[in-house]
Design a protein around this motif. Structure first.
Motif, PDB file in Angstrom:
ATOM      1  N   THR A  83       0.862  -1.182   0.000  1.00 36.08           N
ATOM      2  CA  THR A  83       0.000   0.000   0.000  1.00 36.08           C
ATOM      3  C   THR A  83       0.897   1.229   0.000  1.00 36.08           C
ATOM      4  O   THR A  83       1.747   1.407   0.867  1.00 36.08           O
ATOM      5  CB  THR A  83      -0.923  -0.019   1.226  1.00 36.08           C
ATOM      6  N   ILE A  84       0.715   2.032  -1.040  1.00 28.33           N
ATOM      7  CA  ILE A  84       1.615   3.164  -1.281  1.00 28.33           C
ATOM      8  C   ILE A  84       0.868   4.462  -0.961  1.00 28.33           C
ATOM      9  O   ILE A  84      -0.287   4.610  -1.354  1.00 28.33           O
ATOM     10  CB  ILE A  84       1.987   3.193  -2.790  1.00 28.33           C
ATOM     11  N   ALA A  85       1.520   5.363  -0.276  1.00 24.92           N
ATOM     12  CA  ALA A  85       0.908   6.681  -0.059  1.00 24.92           C
ATOM     13  C   ALA A  85       1.575   7.659  -1.031  1.00 24.92           C
ATOM     14  O   ALA A  85       2.737   7.495  -1.402  1.00 24.92           O
ATOM     15  CB  ALA A  85       1.125   7.131   1.378  1.00 24.92           C
ATOM     16  N   ASN A  86       0.794   8.650  -1.449  1.00 27.58           N
ATOM     17  CA  ASN A  86       1.324   9.607  -2.412  1.00 27.58           C
ATOM     18  C   ASN A  86       2.136  10.666  -1.680  1.00 27.58           C
ATOM     19  O   ASN A  86       1.697  11.233  -0.697  1.00 27.58           O
ATOM     20  CB  ASN A  86       0.147  10.251  -3.153  1.00 27.58           C
ATOM     21  N   GLY A  87       3.340  10.928  -2.140  1.00 31.19           N
ATOM     22  CA  GLY A  87       4.149  11.963  -1.516  1.00 31.19           C
ATOM     23  C   GLY A  87       3.958  13.266  -2.277  1.00 31.19           C
ATOM     24  O   GLY A  87       3.266  14.179  -1.857  1.00 31.19           O
ATOM     25  N   ASP A  88       4.532  13.349  -3.454  1.00 28.19           N
ATOM     26  CA  ASP A  88       4.395  14.493  -4.349  1.00 28.19           C
ATOM     27  C   ASP A  88       4.588  13.915  -5.750  1.00 28.19           C
ATOM     28  O   ASP A  88       4.674  12.694  -5.891  1.00 28.19           O
ATOM     29  CB  ASP A  88       5.428  15.574  -3.969  1.00 28.19           C
ATOM     30  N   PRO A  89       4.668  14.728  -6.807  1.00 28.54           N
ATOM     31  CA  PRO A  89       4.719  14.134  -8.144  1.00 28.54           C
ATOM     32  C   PRO A  89       5.866  13.130  -8.362  1.00 28.54           C
ATOM     33  O   PRO A  89       5.770  12.273  -9.232  1.00 28.54           O
ATOM     34  CB  PRO A  89       4.871  15.348  -9.062  1.00 28.54           C
ATOM     35  N   THR A  90       6.938  13.223  -7.590  1.00 29.30           N
ATOM     36  CA  THR A  90       8.045  12.289  -7.828  1.00 29.30           C
ATOM     37  C   THR A  90       8.305  11.330  -6.665  1.00 29.30           C
ATOM     38  O   THR A  90       9.175  10.468  -6.776  1.00 29.30           O
ATOM     39  CB  THR A  90       9.361  13.059  -8.126  1.00 29.30           C
ATOM     40  N   HIS A  91       7.580  11.496  -5.575  1.00 30.21           N
ATOM     41  CA  HIS A  91       7.848  10.630  -4.424  1.00 30.21           C
ATOM     42  C   HIS A  91       6.627   9.804  -4.029  1.00 30.21           C
ATOM     43  O   HIS A  91       5.495  10.241  -4.213  1.00 30.21           O
ATOM     44  CB  HIS A  91       8.267  11.461  -3.203  1.00 30.21           C
ATOM     45  N   VAL A  92       6.887   8.632  -3.463  1.00 26.84           N
ATOM     46  CA  VAL A  92       5.834   7.841  -2.835  1.00 26.84           C
ATOM     47  C   VAL A  92       6.285   7.515  -1.424  1.00 26.84           C
ATOM     48  O   VAL A  92       7.481   7.575  -1.109  1.00 26.84           O
ATOM     49  CB  VAL A  92       5.566   6.525  -3.600  1.00 26.84           C
ATOM     50  N   ILE A  93       5.313   7.173  -0.582  1.00 27.84           N
ATOM     51  CA  ILE A  93       5.657   6.790   0.782  1.00 27.84           C
ATOM     52  C   ILE A  93       5.327   5.308   0.935  1.00 27.84           C
ATOM     53  O   ILE A  93       4.188   4.887   0.720  1.00 27.84           O
ATOM     54  CB  ILE A  93       4.907   7.679   1.787  1.00 27.84           C
ATOM     55  N   VAL A  94       6.348   4.524   1.213  1.00 28.26           N
ATOM     56  CA  VAL A  94       6.198   3.074   1.324  1.00 28.26           C
ATOM     57  C   VAL A  94       6.695   2.664   2.702  1.00 28.26           C
ATOM     58  O   VAL A  94       7.827   2.990   3.066  1.00 28.26           O
ATOM     59  CB  VAL A  94       7.036   2.344   0.245  1.00 28.26           C
ATOM     60  N   ASP A  95       5.832   1.960   3.442  1.00 34.40           N
ATOM     61  CA  ASP A  95       6.180   1.537   4.812  1.00 34.40           C
ATOM     62  C   ASP A  95       6.722   2.722   5.624  1.00 34.40           C
ATOM     63  O   ASP A  95       7.729   2.601   6.325  1.00 34.40           O
ATOM     64  CB  ASP A  95       7.231   0.400   4.793  1.00 34.40           C
ATOM     65  N   GLY A  96       6.098   3.870   5.450  1.00 34.57           N
ATOM     66  CA  GLY A  96       6.472   5.041   6.244  1.00 34.57           C
ATOM     67  C   GLY A  96       7.712   5.767   5.720  1.00 34.57           C
ATOM     68  O   GLY A  96       8.117   6.781   6.301  1.00 34.57           O
ATOM     69  N   ARG A  97       8.318   5.263   4.648  1.00 33.36           N
ATOM     70  CA  ARG A  97       9.537   5.920   4.137  1.00 33.36           C
ATOM     71  C   ARG A  97       9.251   6.612   2.809  1.00 33.36           C
ATOM     72  O   ARG A  97       8.569   6.080   1.949  1.00 33.36           O
ATOM     73  CB  ARG A  97      10.659   4.894   3.974  1.00 33.36           C
ATOM     74  N   ARG A  98       9.829   7.814   2.654  1.00 29.59           N
ATOM     75  CA  ARG A  98       9.619   8.604   1.439  1.00 29.59           C
ATOM     76  C   ARG A  98      10.650   8.170   0.398  1.00 29.59           C
ATOM     77  O   ARG A  98      11.860   8.270   0.635  1.00 29.59           O
ATOM     78  CB  ARG A  98       9.797  10.082   1.816  1.00 29.59           C
ATOM     79  N   LEU A  99      10.171   7.676  -0.740  1.00 27.89           N
ATOM     80  CA  LEU A  99      11.085   7.165  -1.770  1.00 27.89           C
ATOM     81  C   LEU A  99      10.948   7.973  -3.054  1.00 27.89           C
ATOM     82  O   LEU A  99       9.833   8.330  -3.455  1.00 27.89           O
ATOM     83  CB  LEU A  99      10.762   5.696  -2.083  1.00 27.89           C
ATOM     84  N   LEU A 100      12.074   8.227  -3.691  1.00 29.62           N
ATOM     85  CA  LEU A 100      12.058   8.863  -5.013  1.00 29.62           C
ATOM     86  C   LEU A 100      11.602   7.792  -6.006  1.00 29.62           C
ATOM     87  O   LEU A 100      12.212   6.721  -6.096  1.00 29.62           O
ATOM     88  CB  LEU A 100      13.472   9.377  -5.320  1.00 29.62           C
ATOM     89  N   ASN A 101      10.513   8.089  -6.729  1.00 31.19           N
ATOM     90  CA  ASN A 101       9.838   7.047  -7.498  1.00 31.19           C
ATOM     91  C   ASN A 101      10.333   6.978  -8.950  1.00 31.19           C
ATOM     92  O   ASN A 101      10.159   7.934  -9.709  1.00 31.19           O
ATOM     93  CB  ASN A 101       8.322   7.326  -7.459  1.00 31.19           C
ATOM     94  N   PHE A 102      10.891   5.844  -9.329  1.00 31.22           N
ATOM     95  CA  PHE A 102      11.269   5.600 -10.722  1.00 31.22           C
ATOM     96  C   PHE A 102      10.534   4.385 -11.272  1.00 31.22           C
ATOM     97  O   PHE A 102      11.082   3.633 -12.070  1.00 31.22           O
ATOM     98  CB  PHE A 102      12.792   5.424 -10.839  1.00 31.22           C
ATOM     99  N   SER A 103       9.286   4.194 -10.812  1.00 36.10           N
ATOM    100  CA  SER A 103       8.510   3.039 -11.272  1.00 36.10           C
ATOM    101  C   SER A 103       7.138   3.398 -11.814  1.00 36.10           C
ATOM    102  O   SER A 103       6.380   2.496 -12.181  1.00 36.10           O
ATOM    103  CB  SER A 103       8.355   2.016 -10.145  1.00 36.10           C
ATOM    104  N   SER A 104       6.786   4.669 -11.861  1.00 33.65           N
ATOM    105  CA  SER A 104       5.430   4.999 -12.307  1.00 33.65           C
ATOM    106  C   SER A 104       5.405   5.226 -13.819  1.00 33.65           C
ATOM    107  O   SER A 104       6.437   5.467 -14.447  1.00 33.65           O
ATOM    108  CB  SER A 104       4.916   6.250 -11.591  1.00 33.65           C
TER     109      SER A 104
END
Ligand code: PMP
Length: 394
Positions: free
Chosen positions: A28-49
């Motif tokens: 379950t992924i939370a939306n951070g901003d246009p380039t980030h997602v929050i996974v297991d409480g950690r903010r990740l720079l997203n290169f999978s969308s």
């Protein structure tokens, strides 16, 4: 009495896949901003969308969705042919047809539904469907559902496609290809496929899920970029859930064809129309995608920057000039190890393993979006260098 417990058999298959290290995780992924997602409480720079133009969170799309939900409610309440076809659907279909240079377009709830719907409507037993070996699963399933003969040719090999078409019996024949291949990122040899289809009297269909919005003048897609017109590619399908940042899909073509398709595509006839507000958001996305060329320019510059950096590090890049930039690592275990190491360092780069890709061709499917900046790409390259070094080198 059969004596086979089909549920137990399925569960056993999933357990066996997990034991082989090929199980997929649902997170379950939370939306951070246009380039980030929050996974297991950690903010990740997203290169999978697949949000290639960075439109999924665009304020104009959100506003259009809200406004239309206020006017039309949330659900379409019925299939299109009953009473689900609303003004935003009609406007979106018109805009999509205009953008892609076709007479008409027909909306579907998903790309999967569009592909199985159009192929089951066009093909039947006695017909033949020739497909690239790397085509999307929904195209393969569409041919299977249609009950026609399915022949697959080695990836991007036009001569092999011609040989397969020559083996087709007397019925109808279709030649079907992704425009941009979803897991490899390369572009189909569309001009070659178009001449091959014309010569062999087959109908060419292109699935441009990953090309629309990204390639061609005004982002009209891979078919426009290849200089082909509607008569050469009479069946054009594309999705709205990638560069257009929303959801759904459409098939575009000649007016009579689309009118008939609306009568016969079972995934259209027997399925609730997409929410009208979603169509309104997609309409806003089409307008931005057509107009804002800077998004495509920025994306192309980011792709080039990434490739230059990765090549300097001898990373095993597949040849691709689209925002899909796969790193071919081979074994599933190593691919997962590199993906896990990247995640520890703050990046989401999902490992793609069999059966999505052939055995021995597991990869990191890195995707770039116009929302990234050069600094994001530099950070990724540094993290990749480290993760690869710690897991057996490039
Ligand atoms: N075709 C291709 C080439 C795709 O990559 C996808 C999406 N993964 C689809 C069709 C299916 O589209 P959707 O996700 O809208 O069902």
């Amino acid at each position: 009495m059969s004596g086979v417990d089909v549920i137990a058999r399925l569960v056993a298959a999933a357990e066996s896949r997990a034991r082989d290290g090929l199980g997929r995780r649902l997170r379950t992924i939370a939306n951070g901003d246009p380039t980030h997602v929050i996974v297991d409480g950690r903010r990740l720079l997203n290169f999978s969308s697949n949000d290639y133009l960075g439109l999924a969170g665009h304020p104009a799309l959100v506003a259009a969705l809200k406004q239309a939900a206020g006017e039309h409610g949330v659900g379409a309440t019925a299939a299109s042919l009953v009473c689900g076809h609303r003004r935003p659907h009609a406007e979106l279909e018109e805009a999509l047809a205009d953008w892609t240079g076709r007479d008409r377009a027909l909306l579907f709830s998903t790309g999967y539904a569009a592909n199985v719907g159009v192929m089951q409507a066009l093909l039947a037993a006695g017909d033949c469907c020739v497909q690239d070996r790397l085509n999307h699963a929904s195209l393969i399933d569409g041919a299977r559902l249609a009950g026609c003969a399915l022949r697959r040719y080695p990836h991007a090999d036009v001569e092999a496609a011609r040989r397969q078409l020559a083996l087709c019996e007397d019925g109808g024949a279709m030649l079907v290809s992704d425009g941009v291949f979803s897991m490899d990122g390369d572009i189909a040899p569309l001009a070659g496929l178009a001449s091959c289809a014309a010569e062999m009297e087959a109908t060419l269909m292109v699935d441009d899920a990953h090309g629309l919005g990204v390639l061609g003048a005004e982002g009209a897609g891979s078919v426009v970029e290849a200089g082909l017109d509607a008569s050469q590619v009479p069946v054009l399908m594309a999705t709205l859930g990638k560069a257009l940042g929303t959801a759904g899909a459409f098939v575009a073509g000649d007016g009579d064809f689309i009118t008939a398709l609306a009568q016969f595509a079972r995934s259209h006839v027997y399925s609730t129309a997409p929410p009208p507000a979603l169509a309104a958001a997609a309409l806003a996305a089409v307008s931005i995608a057509r107009r804002e060329q800077w998004r495509r320019e920025r994306l192309a510059a980011l792709v080039e920057h990434f490739r230059n950096g990765a090549q300097a590090m001898d990373l095993p890049l597949l040849p691709s000039r689209t925002p899909i930039q796969p790193l071919l690592l081979g074994g599933a275990e190593r691919t997962v190890a590199v993906s896990t190491a990247l995640e520890r360092d703050g990046f989401l780069v999902v490992a793609i393993r069999p059966p999505t890709v052939p055995a021995g061709r597991a990869r990191l499917r890195i995707t770039l979006t116009a929302a990234h900046d050069f600094g994001d790409v530099d950070k990724l390259l540094r993290a990749l260098a480290k993760a690869m070094r710690d897991n057996g080198g490039p």
